[in-house]
Design an enzyme around this catalytic site. Structure first.
Site, mmCIF file in Angstrom:
data_model
loop_
_atom_site.group_PDB
_atom_site.id
_atom_site.type_symbol
_atom_site.label_atom_id
_atom_site.label_comp_id
_atom_site.label_asym_id
_atom_site.label_seq_id
_atom_site.Cartn_x
_atom_site.Cartn_y
_atom_site.Cartn_z
ATOM 1 N N LEU A 176 4.559 2.060 -9.947
ATOM 2 C CA LEU A 176 4.991 3.457 -10.002
ATOM 3 C C LEU A 176 3.818 4.411 -10.185
ATOM 4 C CD1 LEU A 176 4.958 4.710 -13.125
ATOM 5 C CD2 LEU A 176 6.949 3.251 -13.362
ATOM 6 N N ARG A 177 3.994 5.584 -9.570
ATOM 7 C CA ARG A 177 3.007 6.655 -9.723
ATOM 8 C C ARG A 177 3.568 7.657 -10.709
ATOM 9 N NH1 ARG A 177 3.859 8.739 -3.974
ATOM 10 N NH2 ARG A 177 5.902 8.044 -4.653
ATOM 11 N N GLU A 178 2.754 8.116 -11.643
ATOM 12 C CA GLU A 178 3.225 9.175 -12.523
ATOM 13 C C GLU A 178 3.562 10.379 -11.653
ATOM 14 O OE1 GLU A 178 0.574 9.815 -15.844
ATOM 15 O OE2 GLU A 178 0.408 7.661 -16.142
ATOM 16 N N LYS A 230 -1.280 -6.309 -7.874
ATOM 17 C CA LYS A 230 -1.379 -5.014 -8.547
ATOM 18 C C LYS A 230 -2.823 -4.526 -8.615
ATOM 19 C CE LYS A 230 -0.548 -1.393 -10.865
ATOM 20 N NZ LYS A 230 0.223 -1.102 -12.014
ATOM 21 N N CYS A 286 -4.701 4.433 -15.079
ATOM 22 C CA CYS A 286 -4.650 3.191 -14.298
ATOM 23 C C CYS A 286 -5.899 2.936 -13.461
ATOM 24 C CB CYS A 286 -3.418 3.193 -13.401
ATOM 25 S SG CYS A 286 -1.908 3.141 -14.359
ATOM 26 N N ARG A 356 -5.331 11.164 -19.725
ATOM 27 C CA ARG A 356 -6.223 10.010 -19.878
ATOM 28 C C ARG A 356 -7.249 10.003 -18.739
ATOM 29 N NH1 ARG A 356 -2.079 5.193 -20.241
ATOM 30 N NH2 ARG A 356 -0.960 6.613 -18.859
HETATM 31 C C1 UDX Z 1 -1.741 4.779 -9.630
HETATM 32 C C2 UDX Z 1 -1.167 4.045 -8.404
HETATM 33 O O1 UDX Z 1 -0.982 4.983 -7.342
HETATM 34 C C3 UDX Z 1 0.152 3.373 -8.763
HETATM 35 O O2 UDX Z 1 0.649 2.642 -7.657
HETATM 36 C C4 UDX Z 1 -0.090 2.436 -9.929
HETATM 37 O O3 UDX Z 1 1.115 1.828 -10.324
HETATM 38 C C5 UDX Z 1 -0.703 3.191 -11.105
HETATM 39 O O4 UDX Z 1 -1.895 3.851 -10.699
HETATM 40 P P1 UDX Z 1 -1.205 7.091 -10.839
HETATM 41 O O5 UDX Z 1 -2.253 6.739 -11.853
HETATM 42 O O6 UDX Z 1 0.107 7.669 -11.300
HETATM 43 O O7 UDX Z 1 -0.824 5.805 -9.959
HETATM 44 O O8 UDX Z 1 -1.884 8.173 -9.883
HETATM 45 P P2 UDX Z 1 -2.207 8.332 -8.336
HETATM 46 O O9 UDX Z 1 -1.183 9.170 -7.689
HETATM 47 O O10 UDX Z 1 -2.544 7.037 -7.708
HETATM 48 O O11 UDX Z 1 -3.543 9.204 -8.436
HETATM 49 C C6 UDX Z 1 -4.670 8.673 -9.129
HETATM 50 C C7 UDX Z 1 -5.796 9.675 -9.143
HETATM 51 O O12 UDX Z 1 -6.367 9.794 -7.863
HETATM 52 C C8 UDX Z 1 -5.428 11.089 -9.578
HETATM 53 O O13 UDX Z 1 -6.422 11.568 -10.464
HETATM 54 C C9 UDX Z 1 -5.424 11.859 -8.279
HETATM 55 O O14 UDX Z 1 -5.712 13.214 -8.474
HETATM 56 C C10 UDX Z 1 -6.523 11.164 -7.508
HETATM 57 N N1 UDX Z 1 -6.425 11.278 -6.048
HETATM 58 C C11 UDX Z 1 -5.338 10.781 -5.391
HETATM 59 C C12 UDX Z 1 -7.463 11.857 -5.336
HETATM 60 O O15 UDX Z 1 -8.462 12.287 -5.918
HETATM 61 N N2 UDX Z 1 -7.369 11.926 -3.975
HETATM 62 C C13 UDX Z 1 -6.308 11.448 -3.293
HETATM 63 O O16 UDX Z 1 -6.292 11.549 -2.064
HETATM 64 C C14 UDX Z 1 -5.245 10.871 -4.025
#
Ligand code: UDX
Length: 461
Positions: A176-178, A230, A286, A356
């Site tokens: 899951l993505r936040e 994962k 994550c 975080r």
């Molecule tokens: C991530 C994974 O997507 C998810 O599948 C896993 O279970 C947990 O880790 P999350 O931490 O909720 O989810 O955030 P995500 O949407 O993946 O974004 C992570 C970071 O990357 C954010 O800081 C976001 O701003 C950044 N990001 C994302 C970018 O800088 N560029 C992008 O194109 C996409």
């Protein structure tokens, strides 16, 4: 104010009812971002759920149907499941023994980065399985959902075999993505079931009967593969973001535009446009810690060479933060001293209150340490940011943050910041400098309002 992304707007499950309405007695250990959402979704899927956590403040909120953190769609879902409107039911407890009669127990506790090391701290996971081994009254399936170093499940299975042979282990990673946690849990892209027996597989298929009936693919794997899926997925996503940020560095040197470049390469189906947004890079609870733990584990396994590229992925990511600090200092005329910086965004990404390893906080703190007066604003994450880094000034009022600022830094792309009217901003700020750390603003109106617009990997002219 809250901003609900369209995909999370409705929490009413679009899923068909499970054949025969098979109700499973489900336990969930750890009610953080992952566990609280998982527990509520299991009740929404029709199961009888008991959620366990040691944090009484969190439990009190959940018991009253309130979300203990910001997650779009979760308050509505909790209201449904605690208000008796869902097919299943949910109760909460601080006594792990209340899980003793559950058929399936999911372990959703955290695996933070160990202090001063790259490796993950699996103490909480270990402790959760050991306490379940002590309290479970009969045969049950214990399911790990936490992100763990490969090999953890096999080790835990040995512990269970010794201490409670009636208990079987499965590993079922969570993707899951936040910000999209509710829909990602109710209708995930896929289920990965790390199991050793058909009985374990069929128990998990009972739990997920509704999304499986709705078409979610199921992949059955051994423990090691399930654990690796994962970490591999997160490593791939981190690599994709750092790839485009590396291209941003090259664009800066060569005078190219990384946004156009991303659009152009993203049209190739094999590449795809998602996760190619260049900017201040990835943060959160994550991706940063998971790629580090992955490298550490590969080292332990003697496969460190396979993942040395992740060191570069991490470095590219961290360099982007330093680049924005440099741009901001330049925009201040070479020194932060005596300057006011307005930072728009504290959360690691929009639609979240999670700070975080947030790039926004990291950049804001650097500017502060170098002498700037930094005012940070965020629609949801101010309280969490304040706890983490008290030496910055915070406000939830965007205008207040902007008032008198010499430089405006957009670091989290909340829609209300993307939609700011540059003329209005100009009426509040002292300087006319804007740095777009997420490449989301339309440069032309900002320039028309008198601002010098700077972004990452994009031409200045
Ligand atoms: C991530 C994974 O997507 C998810 O599948 C896993 O279970 C947990 O880790 P999350 O931490 O909720 O989810 O955030 P995500 O949407 O993946 O974004 C992570 C970071 O990357 C954010 O800081 C976001 O701003 C950044 N990001 C994302 C970018 O800088 N560029 C992008 O194109 C996409």
């Amino acid at each position: 104010m809250t901003n609900t992304p369209p995909s999370a707007a409705s929490t009413t499950s679009p899923l068909p009812h499970s054949p025969g309405g098979d109700v499973v007695k489900v336990g969930v250990v750890g009610l953080g971002y992952l566990g609280a959402v998982h527990a509520a979704c299991m009740a929404e899927l029709g199961h009888e759920v008991v959620g366990f956590d040691i944090d009484e403040r969190k439990l009190a909120a959940l018991q009253q149907g309130r979300a203990p953190f910001f997650e779009p769609g979760l308050p509505e879902l909790l209201a449904r499941v605690t208000g008796g409107e869902a097919d299943g039911s949910i109760t909460f407890t601080t006594d792990v023994a209340d899980l003793k009669s559950c058929e399936v127990v999911f372990v959703c506790v955290g695996t933070p980065q160990r202090k001063g090391e790259l490796a993950a701290d699996t103490t909480y996971v270990q402790a959760a399985f050991e306490s379940l081994a002590d309290v479970m009254a009969g045969p049950a399936l214990l399911v790990g959902k936490s992100t763990v170093p490969v090999g953890t499940a096999a080790r835990l299975a040995d512990v269970l075999a010794d201490r409670a042979p009636d208990l079987e282990l499965a590993w079922n990673p969570e993707f899951l993505r936040e910000g999209h946690a509710v829909t990602d849990t109710l209708t995930p892209d896929r289920f990965v079931l790390g199991v050793l027996s058909e009985r374990a597989e069929s128990q998990l298929r009972r739990v997920y009967a509704r999304p499986i009936a709705a078409g979610t693919p199921v992949l059955v794997a051994d423990y090691a593969t399930a654990e690796l899926v994962k970490t591999a997925a997160n490593a791939f996503l981190a690599t994709k973001i750092s790839f485009i940020n590396a291209m941003a560095e090259v664009c800066e040197a060569a005078g190219g535009d990384v946004k156009v470049l991303a659009d152009a390469i993203g049209h190739d189906d094999r590449i795809g446009r998602k996760f190619l947004n260049a900017g201040v890079g990835f943060g959160g609870g994550c991706l940063p810690k998971d790629i580090r733990a992955f490298m550490a584990r590969a080292g332990e396994l003697g496969a460190d060479q396979a993942l040395t590229f992740l060191r570069e992925v991490d470095s590219i990511n961290m360099r982007r933060r330093a680049k924005v600090v440099d741009l901001a200092r330049e925009a201040c005329g070479g020194s932060f001293i005596g300057r006011k910086i307005a930072v728009l965004g504290a959360a690691f990404k929009p639609h979240s209150d999670d700070v975080r390893d947030s790039p926004a906080i990291s950049i804001a703190a650097q500017a502060r340490l170098q002498g700037a007066d930094v005012v940070v604003t965020d629609p949801e994450a101010v309280a969490n940011a304040q706890r983490l880094w008290g030496d910055l000034t915070y406000t939830e009022d965007t205008d207040e943050a902007l008032r008198g600022a010499d430089v405006v830094l957009l670091l989290t792309e909340w829609p209300q910041y993307v939609g700011l009217d540059p003329t209005h901003v100009a009426s509040l700020t002292r300087g006319r400098q804007v740095i777009d750390g997420r490449n989301v603003l339309d440069a032309a109106p900002w320039r028309a309002a008198g601002f010098t617009y700077r972004a990452l990997g994009r031409p200045n002219a």
